[in-house]
Design a protein around this motif. Structure first.
Motif, PDB file in Angstrom:
ATOM      1  N   ASP A 147       0.810  -1.223   0.000  1.00  0.00           N
ATOM      2  CA  ASP A 147       0.000   0.000   0.000  1.00  0.00           C
ATOM      3  C   ASP A 147       0.836   1.262   0.000  1.00  0.00           C
ATOM      4  OD1 ASP A 147      -2.840  -1.053   0.341  1.00  0.00           O
ATOM      5  OD2 ASP A 147      -1.831  -2.015   2.040  1.00  0.00           O
ATOM      6  N   ASP A 148       1.985   1.226   0.675  1.00  0.00           N
ATOM      7  CA  ASP A 148       2.763   2.446   0.809  1.00  0.00           C
ATOM      8  C   ASP A 148       4.226   2.138   1.090  1.00  0.00           C
ATOM      9  OD1 ASP A 148       2.462   1.675   3.569  1.00  0.00           O
ATOM     10  OD2 ASP A 148       0.710   2.969   3.735  1.00  0.00           O
ATOM     11  N   VAL A 149       5.059   3.163   0.932  1.00  0.00           N
ATOM     12  CA  VAL A 149       6.449   3.133   1.380  1.00  0.00           C
ATOM     13  C   VAL A 149       6.688   4.392   2.201  1.00  0.00           C
ATOM     14  CG1 VAL A 149       7.344   1.719  -0.511  1.00  0.00           C
ATOM     15  CG2 VAL A 149       7.278   4.207  -0.764  1.00  0.00           C
ATOM     16  N   TRP A 150       7.564   4.270   3.188  1.00  0.00           N
ATOM     17  CA  TRP A 150       7.840   5.368   4.115  1.00  0.00           C
ATOM     18  C   TRP A 150       9.340   5.612   4.154  1.00  0.00           C
ATOM     19  CZ3 TRP A 150       3.870   7.669   7.197  1.00  0.00           C
ATOM     20  CH2 TRP A 150       2.607   7.093   7.000  1.00  0.00           C
ATOM     21  N   GLY A 178      -1.460  13.972  -6.478  1.00  0.00           N
ATOM     22  CA  GLY A 178      -2.864  13.584  -6.469  1.00  0.00           C
ATOM     23  C   GLY A 178      -3.307  12.986  -5.157  1.00  0.00           C
ATOM     24  N   GLY A 179      -2.690  13.414  -4.057  1.00  0.00           N
ATOM     25  CA  GLY A 179      -3.104  12.923  -2.743  1.00  0.00           C
ATOM     26  C   GLY A 179      -2.403  11.667  -2.294  1.00  0.00           C
ATOM     27  N   ARG A 180      -1.277  11.310  -2.923  1.00  0.00           N
ATOM     28  CA  ARG A 180      -0.572  10.073  -2.553  1.00  0.00           C
ATOM     29  C   ARG A 180       0.489  10.280  -1.482  1.00  0.00           C
ATOM     30  NH1 ARG A 180       2.589   7.312  -6.186  1.00  0.00           N
ATOM     31  NH2 ARG A 180       2.738   8.986  -7.723  1.00  0.00           N
ATOM     32  N   PHE A 181       0.601  11.478  -0.937  1.00  0.00           N
ATOM     33  CA  PHE A 181       1.645  11.743   0.049  1.00  0.00           C
ATOM     34  C   PHE A 181       1.069  11.735   1.460  1.00  0.00           C
ATOM     35  CE2 PHE A 181       3.902  14.851   2.743  1.00  0.00           C
ATOM     36  CZ  PHE A 181       5.119  14.189   2.815  1.00  0.00           C
ATOM     37  N   ARG A 182       1.855  11.205   2.410  1.00  0.00           N
ATOM     38  CA  ARG A 182       1.470  11.225   3.824  1.00  0.00           C
ATOM     39  C   ARG A 182       2.654  11.710   4.651  1.00  0.00           C
ATOM     40  NH1 ARG A 182      -1.427   6.558   7.559  1.00  0.00           N
ATOM     41  NH2 ARG A 182      -2.231   8.019   9.104  1.00  0.00           N
ATOM     42  N   LEU A 183       2.400  12.620   5.551  1.00  0.00           N
ATOM     43  CA  LEU A 183       3.452  13.234   6.346  1.00  0.00           C
ATOM     44  C   LEU A 183       3.543  12.593   7.727  1.00  0.00           C
ATOM     45  CD1 LEU A 183       5.554  15.525   6.666  1.00  0.00           C
ATOM     46  CD2 LEU A 183       3.687  16.971   7.521  1.00  0.00           C
ATOM     47  N   GLY A 184       4.714  12.070   8.028  1.00  0.00           N
ATOM     48  CA  GLY A 184       5.019  11.616   9.376  1.00  0.00           C
ATOM     49  C   GLY A 184       6.049  12.543   9.987  1.00  0.00           C
ATOM     50  N   VAL A 185       5.813  12.971  11.220  1.00  0.00           N
ATOM     51  CA  VAL A 185       6.734  13.885  11.891  1.00  0.00           C
ATOM     52  C   VAL A 185       7.114  13.324  13.255  1.00  0.00           C
ATOM     53  CG1 VAL A 185       5.849  15.921  10.702  1.00  0.00           C
ATOM     54  CG2 VAL A 185       4.873  15.277  12.920  1.00  0.00           C
ATOM     55  N   GLY A 186       8.238  13.839  13.773  1.00  0.00           N
ATOM     56  CA  GLY A 186       8.674  13.423  15.088  1.00  0.00           C
ATOM     57  C   GLY A 186       9.577  14.458  15.727  1.00  0.00           C
ATOM     58  N   VAL A 223      -1.500  13.256   8.740  1.00  0.00           N
ATOM     59  CA  VAL A 223      -0.293  13.402   9.553  1.00  0.00           C
ATOM     60  C   VAL A 223      -0.271  12.294  10.590  1.00  0.00           C
ATOM     61  CG1 VAL A 223       0.999  14.891  11.137  1.00  0.00           C
ATOM     62  CG2 VAL A 223      -0.293  15.902   9.241  1.00  0.00           C
ATOM     63  N   VAL A 224       0.903  11.699  10.785  1.00  0.00           N
ATOM     64  CA  VAL A 224       1.112  10.699  11.818  1.00  0.00           C
ATOM     65  C   VAL A 224       2.322  11.134  12.629  1.00  0.00           C
ATOM     66  CG1 VAL A 224       2.514   9.238  10.290  1.00  0.00           C
ATOM     67  CG2 VAL A 224       1.387   8.216  12.261  1.00  0.00           C
ATOM     68  N   VAL A 225       2.307  10.854  13.938  1.00  0.00           N
ATOM     69  CA  VAL A 225       3.354  11.332  14.832  1.00  0.00           C
ATOM     70  C   VAL A 225       4.125  10.150  15.416  1.00  0.00           C
ATOM     71  CG1 VAL A 225       3.853  12.614  16.954  1.00  0.00           C
ATOM     72  CG2 VAL A 225       2.028  13.388  15.429  1.00  0.00           C
ATOM     73  N   ALA A 226       5.443  10.145  15.209  1.00  0.00           N
ATOM     74  CA  ALA A 226       6.281   9.126  15.833  1.00  0.00           C
ATOM     75  C   ALA A 226       6.348   9.373  17.331  1.00  0.00           C
ATOM     76  CB  ALA A 226       7.682   9.168  15.240  1.00  0.00           C
ATOM     77  N   VAL A 262       3.302   7.439  -0.594  1.00  0.00           N
ATOM     78  CA  VAL A 262       4.661   7.638  -0.084  1.00  0.00           C
ATOM     79  C   VAL A 262       4.581   8.551   1.138  1.00  0.00           C
ATOM     80  CG1 VAL A 262       6.986   8.475  -0.571  1.00  0.00           C
ATOM     81  CG2 VAL A 262       5.643   7.374  -2.395  1.00  0.00           C
ATOM     82  N   GLY A 263       5.193   8.108   2.231  1.00  0.00           N
ATOM     83  CA  GLY A 263       5.171   8.894   3.453  1.00  0.00           C
ATOM     84  C   GLY A 263       6.562   9.132   3.998  1.00  0.00           C
ATOM     85  N   THR A 264       6.663  10.003   4.991  1.00  0.00           N
ATOM     86  CA  THR A 264       7.927  10.239   5.679  1.00  0.00           C
ATOM     87  C   THR A 264       7.853   9.655   7.075  1.00  0.00           C
ATOM     88  OG1 THR A 264       7.258  12.437   6.490  1.00  0.00           O
ATOM     89  CG2 THR A 264       8.370  12.338   4.366  1.00  0.00           C
TER      90      THR A 264
END
Length: 334
Positions: free
Chosen positions: A37-40, A98-106, A170-173, A71-73
């Motif tokens: 489904d995704d890569v990070w 087109g909305g395929r990016f997801r942001l992960g922060v920490g 957004v997802v938080v580590a 694709v996320g970080t």
């Protein structure tokens, strides 16, 4: 269940930075073809643990190299960057993909990065909530202003506007109770690291839910390796992982100059093999199912470059896609 891959861009001995990064791109493409489904993308500075210093930049490249996969970080370190600048880049990637990016922060760690980039230890500690709130405000498209104490600037609009809903997801580590509870108060799902076992992850989710209530969206990170037998898979990773973990973990340098006590790479490798899907396809299926049941997290992201050999990484991706994921309700779409 949802399954993704974690791309650490780990530098094993004898491999050049070019070879590592080329393999990272190839792994992302292979993940899409195998039906993930995704890569990070991970972010590290000044060390061989990972040689990608900008998760956002590499994520942008991978979005252009793929057509379907998200694709996320995992993560963009918010403590060393301006939160509004991070939001601008995230919104740009959200738009052009087109909305395929997801942001992960920490928060990141107490590392020398804080000194090199001039943000200082307070950005990681007491300043992290302020950074996170500015990021979220900017991701809504603004207007946003900095009211201090760390960020003071006049009201500005943010461009481009969000494309996929109110903001990119957004997802938080979170590795501490304080960060778990901060994420819960903001209604942001958790990214739970590969060092934690099922009980630790379940406890973090339960703590989050005591504040925010039941919710989906948490992401569990693990390590995976497939071989014909459990013994073969475990022996291979326990031999190869320390070659990366030893120098990689030793590369962390504290900002305060204090000695950094590192994990024993051999013991850590054995720990990772014991708690994650490392083994035959049947064992991998069983461990992934067990983790989902124990933690309540149905989105799993796996690090598969544990041998440092691109051919073995590709084989593990192929076997996960063909022999593991379909048995867990995932239909390959590559």
């Amino acid at each position: 269940m949802r399954f993704g891959l974690l791309l650490l861009s780990a530098q094993f001995p004898g491999r050049s930075h070019s070879a590592v990064l080329d393999a990272t791109v190839a792994t992302a493409v292979a993940a899409e073809e195998a039906g993930f489904d995704d890569v990070w993308v991970a972010e590290h500075h000044f060390m061989s643990y990972g040689v990608c210093p900008s998760a956002l930049t590499l994520a942008g490249y991978l979005l252009g190299a793929t057509r379907r996969i998200t694709v996320g970080t995992a993560v963009t370190v918010l403590s060393t960057q301006h939160p509004v600048a991070v939001a601008e880049q995230a919104l740009l990637l959200d738009q052009v993909s087109g909305g395929r990016f997801r942001l992960g922060v920490g928060r990141g760690g107490p590392w020398v990065d804080l000194l090199v980039f001039g943000s200082g230890p307070e950005r990681r500690g007491s300043g992290f909530p302020e950074s996170l709130d500015l990021l979220l405000a900017a991701l809504h498209g603004g207007p946003v202003r900095g009211a201090g104490p760390l960020f003071t600037f006049p009201e500005v609009d943010v461009v481009p506007r969000p494309r996929s809903g109110p903001r990119p997801d957004v997802v938080v580590a979170a590795t501490t109770t304080a960060t778990v509870r901060l994420a819960a108060r903001r209604g942001l799902p958790l990214l739970l690291g590969m060092h934690a076992d099922d009980a630790e992850k379940a406890a973090a989710v339960a703590d989050w839910e005591r504040i925010a209530g039941p919710a989906a969206g948490h992401v569990s990170v693990g390590i995976a390796h497939v071989a014909d037998t459990d013994a073969d898979a475990g022996a291979e990773l326990c031999e190869t992982l320390p070659r990366w973990l030893g120098p990689g973990l030793a590369g962390y340098r504290r900002a305060d100059g204090a000695p950094h006590r590192t994990r024993d790479p051999h013991a850590y490798a054995e720990h990772l093999c014991r708690i994650h899907p490392v083994g035959s396809p049947a064992t991998c299926r069983e461990r992934l199912t067990r983790t989902a049941a124990a933690t309540g997290v149905d989105h799993v992201v796996l690090m598969v470059e544990g041998t440092g050999e691109p051919d073995r990484t590709a084989e593990t991706i192929r076997r996960l896609g063909a022999e593991v994921l379909p048995h867990l309700g995932v239909t390959p779409t590559g």
